[in-house]
Design a protein around this motif. Structure first.
Motif, mmCIF file in Angstrom:
data_model
loop_
_atom_site.group_PDB
_atom_site.id
_atom_site.type_symbol
_atom_site.label_atom_id
_atom_site.label_comp_id
_atom_site.label_asym_id
_atom_site.label_seq_id
_atom_site.Cartn_x
_atom_site.Cartn_y
_atom_site.Cartn_z
ATOM 1 N N UNK A 3 0.844 -1.186 0.000
ATOM 2 C CA UNK A 3 0.000 0.000 0.000
ATOM 3 C C UNK A 3 0.889 1.249 0.000
ATOM 4 N N UNK A 4 0.542 2.220 -0.858
ATOM 5 C CA UNK A 4 1.248 3.497 -0.856
ATOM 6 C C UNK A 4 0.269 4.594 -1.254
ATOM 7 N N UNK A 44 -7.456 -11.229 -0.661
ATOM 8 C CA UNK A 44 -6.606 -10.212 -1.285
ATOM 9 C C UNK A 44 -5.250 -10.081 -0.595
ATOM 10 N N UNK A 45 -5.055 -10.749 0.546
ATOM 11 C CA UNK A 45 -3.856 -10.574 1.355
ATOM 12 C C UNK A 45 -2.632 -11.291 0.847
ATOM 13 N N UNK A 52 0.271 -6.670 0.552
ATOM 14 C CA UNK A 52 1.113 -6.794 1.741
ATOM 15 C C UNK A 52 0.708 -5.757 2.791
ATOM 16 N N UNK A 53 0.217 -6.268 3.922
ATOM 17 C CA UNK A 53 -0.113 -5.394 5.050
ATOM 18 C C UNK A 53 0.229 -6.142 6.330
ATOM 19 N N UNK A 54 1.225 -5.678 7.049
ATOM 20 C CA UNK A 54 1.702 -6.414 8.224
ATOM 21 C C UNK A 54 1.889 -5.515 9.444
ATOM 22 N N UNK A 296 -4.274 -8.444 7.440
ATOM 23 C CA UNK A 296 -3.176 -8.535 8.409
ATOM 24 C C UNK A 296 -2.711 -9.965 8.647
ATOM 25 N N UNK A 297 -3.644 -10.908 8.614
ATOM 26 C CA UNK A 297 -3.294 -12.293 8.947
ATOM 27 C C UNK A 297 -2.578 -12.973 7.788
#
Length: 488
Positions: A3-4, A44-45, A52-54, A296-297
């Motif tokens: 994400x940006x 979508x993860x 990518x979202x962590x 997140x997972x």
């Protein structure tokens, strides 16, 4: 893909669109909306399409904002008249019930962590922390399912479950925070824990009541020229109440829920616009929160904890929740056994436990990633097993009733400041027995017919208009609290 600033609006809009479209199918088949949003986020993860979202801290912040709005909106929908008969039951379930669920589940987790074929090893205090994060319920999903099938509940079960679901998150939050503080501070004793609990409850309750009263006063006195600003003003109050309470060491979630109850049960300016805005904001932040947690997972990590998570989840469903409920409801002899069983079954885990599971991650508690994955697994398990069988269980226990109609089919509303009753009725042959014109009917004094609907056609009423059986009349009467005026 990360994400940006360049792609977040594009990705966000796609995620929202897909979630809403997919949820329509899930709603129709009785699948909890929460589960659909979580699964879309997972799809979508990182293990799906590769978003990518962590960042657990950002997820926690999103959850904090979302929960503030959701709890306040839930408080606004909680009516004193409905919850008054079940107030003791609801309070016991949301406090003692959460505590007992944490205790029973924590002891079970600690017990199985020593088994050879179970892939977790936790100390007693860490086991209690894991149990505390998932000790609150998400009954809001239950009512989405019941509404989708036009179903209500007997014996005041609906307001009792709404009260429990709206007020048990603060207790679970306090247990989670106190246990994290205990782990990070070895010098914290029992009296410190008890003192922290008392401060959070007292400060949270008092600030919610006082700031809720202040919000009502300002909404009614500020006299803004632009009506669209009233909901935004209230939204600023929600965040103000949460943050000020938190700065004073109180429970912000309890404060916003109580403030919501205060606002919802008092007369305020532009209630219709405020309610519409709050409903939209609640849904928006629910979707954002669920999608964020799904992103997140890392689903592949849950494979390692599948066995212990399955054991813990089944234990909570068939033992910890039922036993906690039965103990809390022991003093209420008039409550029948079927109602107790149903309340025991309605122990859905939702987004709140997953958000609370991010707190150990942010605080760098040992085994925090394991805690997060176990909570996520159990949430999905609970939604699949309990969420999809709620309506079936209500029918099995003979607790289901038709959903009462609200509003009118004309889409007409009047300001609550006007003390009148607005409703629609359908004409029958018996009502037209003395004549089929409006002037032939014996309308009660103070009652007027505003509109007539025949099929898809709307007509302005007059005394000589010929009426037919099946016509729908929109009537307004003087007494808002009165019963529907009979037409003859």
């Amino acid at each position: 893909m990360l994400f940006n600033a360049e792609n977040i609006l594009l990705i966000g809009s796609v995620l929202l669109f897909v979630s809403i479209v997919v949820s329509k199918t899930g709603y129709r088949f009785g699948v909890p909306t929460l589960l659909v949003f979580l699964l879309v986020g997972m799809f979508f993860g990182s293990d799906g399409l590769g978003l990518q979202f962590h960042n657990a801290g950002e997820a926690q912040f999103i959850g904090m904002v979302a929960l503030s709005i959701i709890l306040f909106s839930g408080g606004m929908d909680t009516k004193f008249a409905e919850i008054r008969p079940v107030l003791p039951q609801g309070i016991l379930l949301s406090t003692v019930g959460v505590l007992l669920t944490t205790l029973f589940t924590g002891l079970f987790i600690y017990w199985i962590s020593g088994f050879k074929h179970v892939s977790i090893t936790m100390s007693l205090i860490t086991a209690m922390l894991l149990a505390a994060t998932m000790s609150s319920t998400d009954s809001a999903s239950v009512f989405n399912i019941l509404r989708s099938q036009s179903m209500n509940l007997k014996h005041n079960l609906r307001p009792m479950l709404e009260l429990e679901s709206g007020s048990n998150d603060p207790m679970a939050y306090m247990l989670t925070i106190v246990l994290i503080q205990f782990i990070n501070s070895s010098g914290m004793g029992f009296m410190d824990i008890l003192g922290s609990f008392c401060i959070q409850f007292i400060v949270g309750g008092a600030s919610g009541f006082l700031l809720g009263k202040l919000a009502i006063l300002i909404l009614n006195k500020i006299n803004l020229n632009n009506q669209s600003l009233y909901p935004i003003l209230l939204l600023s109050f929600i965040f103000f109440i949460f943050t000020v309470t938190d700065l004073c060491k109180g429970n912000g979630y309890l404060a916003v829920y109580i403030a919501g109850i205060m606002v919802g049960n008092n007369r305020i300016t532009n209630r219709k616009e405020i309610s519409t805005f709050m409903n939209g904001m609640t849904w928006l932040f629910q979707i954002i929160m669920f999608l964020t947690l799904g992103l997140l997972v890392n689903p592949h990590e849950m494979l390692n904890i599948a066995v212990p998570a399955l054991l813990i989840g089944i234990f909570m469903i068939v033992f910890a929740r039922p036993l906690s409920v039965l103990i809390c409801l022991l003093p209420f002899k008039k409550m029948n056994f079927s109602s107790r069983i149903f309340v025991s079954w309605v122990g859905l885990r939702g987004a709140v436990p997953i958000i609370f599971a991010t707190y150990p991650v942010v605080a760098n508690i040992p085994d925090s990633n394991q805690i997060f994955n176990i909570v996520f697994f159990i949430t999905i398990l609970s939604l699949v097993i309990q969420g999809t069988t709620i309506s079936w269980m209500a029918k099995l226990l003979h607790l289901a009733t038709p959903l009462e109609k609200t509003g009118n089919d004309f889409g007409v509303e009047i300001p609550e400041e006007i003390n009148t009753d607005l409703r629609d009725i359908i004409l029958t042959e018996e009502m037209l027995a003395k004549g089929n014109r409006l002037m032939d009917m014996n309308l009660p004094k103070g009652t007027l017919v505003m509109l007539i609907k025949r099929g898809n056609e709307f007509m302005i009423p007059n005394g000589s208009l010929q009426l037919h059986a099946g016509d729908k009349l929109l009537i307004i009467s003087e007494n808002k609290e009165g019963t529907p005026p009979p037409l003859s």
